[in-house]
Design a protein around this motif. Structure first.
Motif, short mmCIF file in Angstrom:
data_model
loop_
_atom_site.label_atom_id
_atom_site.label_comp_id
_atom_site.label_asym_id
_atom_site.label_seq_id
_atom_site.Cartn_x
_atom_site.Cartn_y
_atom_site.Cartn_z
N UNK A 52 0.83 -1.21 0.00
CA UNK A 52 0.00 0.00 0.00
C UNK A 52 0.87 1.26 0.00
N UNK A 53 1.91 1.25 0.82
CA UNK A 53 2.82 2.41 0.88
C UNK A 53 3.45 2.63 -0.49
N UNK A 54 3.91 1.54 -1.11
CA UNK A 54 4.57 1.66 -2.41
C UNK A 54 3.61 2.18 -3.47
N UNK A 55 2.36 1.68 -3.45
CA UNK A 55 1.38 2.14 -4.46
C UNK A 55 1.16 3.64 -4.32
N UNK A 56 0.97 4.09 -3.09
CA UNK A 56 0.70 5.52 -2.86
C UNK A 56 1.90 6.38 -3.28
N UNK A 57 3.09 6.00 -2.78
CA UNK A 57 4.28 6.82 -3.06
C UNK A 57 4.60 6.82 -4.55
N UNK A 58 4.51 5.64 -5.18
CA UNK A 58 4.85 5.57 -6.61
C UNK A 58 3.83 6.30 -7.47
N UNK A 59 2.56 6.33 -7.02
CA UNK A 59 1.56 7.11 -7.76
C UNK A 59 1.92 8.60 -7.71
N UNK A 60 2.35 9.05 -6.53
CA UNK A 60 2.76 10.46 -6.39
C UNK A 60 3.99 10.74 -7.26
N UNK A 61 4.95 9.80 -7.24
CA UNK A 61 6.17 9.97 -8.04
C UNK A 61 5.83 10.02 -9.53
N UNK A 62 4.94 9.12 -9.97
CA UNK A 62 4.56 9.09 -11.38
C UNK A 62 3.88 10.40 -11.79
N UNK A 63 3.00 10.92 -10.90
CA UNK A 63 2.31 12.19 -11.19
C UNK A 63 3.31 13.33 -11.27
N UNK A 64 4.25 13.35 -10.33
CA UNK A 64 5.28 14.39 -10.33
C UNK A 64 6.13 14.32 -11.59
N UNK A 65 6.54 13.10 -11.95
CA UNK A 65 7.37 12.90 -13.14
C UNK A 65 6.64 13.36 -14.39
#
Lengths: 31, 318
Positions: A9-22
């Motif tokens: 769950x932590x990875x999904x949330x953080x990586x979603x934020x990273x993908x949006x930022x990227x």
């Protein structure tokens, strides 16, 4: 099992934020 | 024990974030007054360099804290310093927020420089974020410096001051008391690593002479992903350090990793601010000096990974 779910769950949330930022950073290089 | 004298390193480097942020903010404000794009770029570059140099300033501070808090400190002449854990903790607490804000400000400054290359100027939102974050950093750094100075000069200290809303202890407890935190950060650190190294390797290999049919500008487009990877790794790395300071602070492998990181991190700035790489067109080979920088960058990033992986094996407990 609970530990694995929490980590996932932590990875999904953080990586979603990273993908949006990227995506936003990439688009900011368009004229 | 590392041959590096961490308190000396910290006393030397701790001035950079404070004085450097003053200079960067001053240049940025002056660039608005003079409407000078060149001055604006210089201010963004200074901010990036200062953000990078704050990494060893912070780490050497954590190392110094570890040394000062031992019952029999290895440095015999601490002089008139106030080594009470509360005073040291207040300085560290202030440093946590100031460091995080400066890294963010540096990240936005880099994005502004990247946008300057691509669209001729930094985006408005980017510049606004840099201005806001760097001014907030300036305030936070001034507090950190004051609280640090009071360790060295307790006679002028104000014991009523607090360090900051986010304390290093709270961060350490959060990481250490949640079983999912450390493994999640470890996975994110690796994802940040491949995001960063994947992009940096491709871009630098192009400069070294591979894929010469691609213009440099096309690969330059990928660089924000590398900076994003670096950002993930600085934040997760900072959390590792705060959660287990004794493991990292005096580890010579960690010092070598950070030394390599400074060279490698400077490459991300070089790749977007210098004209040498930018003018490498499709089918053209990069000049020798650009190739040398590319080689140095690849070697440095491999060094960062190597000494990171060697942490458990080359450290004190090995």
């Amino acid at each position: 099992v609970e530990l694995a779910i929490n980590i996932t769950l932590v990875l999904i949330v953080v990586l979603a934020v990273v993908a949006a930022l990227g995506w936003a950073m990439d688009r900011s290089g368009d004229r | 024990m590392s041959p590096i004298n961490l308190p000396h390193v910290h006393l030397l480097l701790n001035h950079l974030p404070t004085v450097g942020t003053v200079i960067a903010v001053g240049l940025l404000l002056l660039s608005f007054v003079r409407r000078s794009e060149a001055l604006q770029r210089v201010s963004l570059e200074v901010l990036c360099v200062i953000a990078l140099m704050t990494i060893p300033a912070y780490i050497s501070g954590v190392g110094t804290e570890q040394m000062m808090l031992t019952p029999e400190p290895p440095v015999t002449a601490w002089g008139l310093m106030d080594r009470t854990p509360e005073r040291i903790a207040r300085h560290h607490d202030a440093a946590v927020s100031a460091f995080a804000m400066l890294v963010l400000a540096g990240g936005f400054a880099w994005l502004g420089l990247w946008q300057s290359r691509r669209i001729g100027r930094p985006g408005r939102i980017t510049l606004g974020a840099v201005a806001l974050l760097s001014i907030l950093t300036l305030v936070a750094m001034a507090r950190t410096a004051t609280l640090g100075g009071e360790i060295r000069h307790p006679e002028i200290g104000d014991t009523a001051q607090t360090g900051g809303a986010i304390t290093a202890r709270a961060v350490a407890d959060f990481v250490n008391l949640h079983t999912w935190a450390w493994p999640s950060m470890e996975v994110l650190h690796f994802i940040g690593l491949w995001l960063l190294f994947g992009v940096v390797l491709v871009v630098n290999l192009r400069l070294l002479g591979l894929m010469t049919d691609a213009p440099y500008a096309a690969l330059h487009r990928l660089l924000p992903w590398a900076v994003l990877g670096l950002g993930i790794n600085i934040f997760t790395g900072m959390l590792f350090l705060i959660a287990a300071p004794a493991y990292y602070a005096a580890n010579p492998s960690f010092h070598l990793k950070i030394g390599m990181l400074l060279i490698a991190g400077a490459d991300l700035l070089y790749l977007t601010t210098f004209d040498g790489p930018w003018h490498v067109a499709a089918g053209a080979r990069a000049p020798r000096r650009v190739q040398a920088a590319a080689l140095l960058a690849i070697v440095s990033w491999i060094g960062v990974m190597y000494f990171g992986r060697m942490l458990p094996f080359l450290g004190e407990g090995a």
